[in-house]
Write an enzyme that holds these catalytic residues in place. Structure first.
Site: not given
Length: 422
Positions: A169, A309, A320, A341, A346, A405
């Site tokens: 990502c 994010h 975050e 998002k 996403h 990930f």
């Protein structure tokens, strides 16, 4: 001294609007583009919502041969590249092709076509022994991800460095960061950079179902993506792409190009901790932010907006938030933070580039996009997340981050070009 990198062209395809202008209109309106999945019957799955793009290959100017040859993600990338080139006003035919390159990010590459081909050769999954005679002649293209940047390179006859970056990502951030480094070191003068992913397929949906990462809020698709909200319960899968024309600063100024933003800092780190887990202290993301700010030669207090994010999972949002506090100190509490998002979902490897586009347009227009669907703030996420409504303000320096990930953490700094007015 390293050379400076600026953005002179933008092309975007996402849910809710195909094109850069519709994309920006969607963000500033605070509308969401998430809905029940229509590409296949989603009823067997835990999460049945996604942010699908109403993409018409023929209307986008792709020929039947191109549509048959290219996976959906490659189609998105090529169309976005064409839009970015048109916006830039750059005559690629007049460039030295050996000093023009492509850097494309993707997490799952040709997932759409690979699943379609599996269904074709296996009788829709019925047969253990597959029938290879039902296979597309373009199957080899779908199995080799590097075909994606090659397709983009062919559109502009780029003969310089051409590469695919696949870091999950953070791919869309890392691909642009890679392109910037090639320009800074003098290997190229112009790069087409960005990312594309079209992962709304049964196998991808099932994979995220298995780890309960996606939202099961199937009765309310428009409000399923809720970053930083106490009631959030996972992210919403999406598809999309964004591509940019990046140039060396002097090259762009010499031809009188319109400059959207300067990409002045980039860094990526890995937590070497867990494939999907994140430490609560946000240390690795904070380190990526610190290095990106240092490369950009800006202080934490110079950051006017953070494009988060903001996936809408509890561990990410808290991770975050801690990273911003660790890297920006008290200034984190005074800085607008938002997650797009919440509106466009996403799109895995593509979203980092899509968010870069949002950052450049925020600088260009002096508007911070909102975090849609944020009604009940999580007490552990106590920053200014710009709930529901866009905010007009001067934006000179933007920080955008990504988390993926594998423990990948990336950060990029975009700045208003010198002499430009808000």
């Amino acid at each position: 001294m390293s050379r400076r990198v600026v953005m002179t062209g933008i092309g975007v395809r996402t849910s809710g609007g195909c094109g850069t202008a519709p994309f920006w209109e969607l963000l500033t309106s605070g509308r969401t583009a998430t809905r029940r999945i229509s590409f296949f019957d989603p009823s067997p799955y835990r999460s049945q919502v996604a942010a699908e793009a109403d993409f018409d290959a023929a209307a986008e100017g792709l020929t039947p041969a191109e549509t048959e040859r290219m996976d959906r993600a490659s189609q998105f990338a090529v169309v976005c590249a064409r839009e970015a080139v048109a916006h830039s006003g750059l005559d690629f035919a007049a460039l030295d092709p050996t000093r023009t390159g492509v850097s494309l990010g993707s997490a799952v590459a040709a997932a759409t076509s690979l699943e379609q081909q599996y269904l074709a050769v296996s009788g829709a999954g019925r047969d253990w022994l597959v029938d290879h005679t039902r296979m597309s002649p373009h199957m080899a293209d779908y199995l080799v991800p590097s075909v994606m940047p090659a397709e983009v390179a062919w559109t502009v006859a780029a003969q310089g460095p051409v590469a695919l970056v696949s870091n999950g990502c953070t791919s869309g951030l890392d691909s642009v960061g890679h392109a910037c480094r090639l320009i800074r070191e003098g290997s190229v003068d112009v790069m087409l950079a960005g990312a594309a992913d079209t992962p709304i397929t049964p196998i991808v949906v099932a994979c995220f179902d298995a780890i309960k990462a996606t939202s099961p809020r199937n009765d309310d698709p428009e409000h399923a993506s809720r970053p930083f909200d106490k009631t959030r319960n996972g992210f919403v899968l999406a598809e999309g792409a964004a591509m940019f024309v990046l140039e060396e600063y002097g090259h762009a100024r010499h031809r009188g190009a319109h400059i959207y933003a300067e990409i002045s800092g980039f860094a990526n780190r890995c937590n070497a901790y867990h494939m999907t887990g994140l430490k609560s202290d946000g240390r690795e993301m904070a380190e990526a932010i610190r290095v990106a700010l240092a490369e950009a030669r800006v202080n934490p207090s110079d950051v006017d907006y953070i494009n988060a994010h903001g996936s809408g999972t509890k561990q990410n949002d808290r991770h975050e938030t801690a990273a911003y506090k660790r890297s920006l100190g008290e200034h984190a509490y005074r800085t607008p933070v938002s997650s797009i998002k919440s509106m466009v979902g996403h799109s895995l490897g593509a979203i980092g580039s899509i968010e870069i586009a949002a950052c450049a347009l925020a600088i260009e227009n002096g508007v911070v996009p909102p975090t849609a669907n944020l009604h009940t703030p999580d007490p552990e996420c106590d920053l200014d997340y710009v709930p529901r409504t866009a905010r007009e303000c001067r934006v000179d320096t933007v920080l955008t981050v990504g988390s993926g990930f594998g423990g990948f953490q990336s950060a990029m700094v975009l700045r208003r070009p010198e002499g430009a007015r808000a």
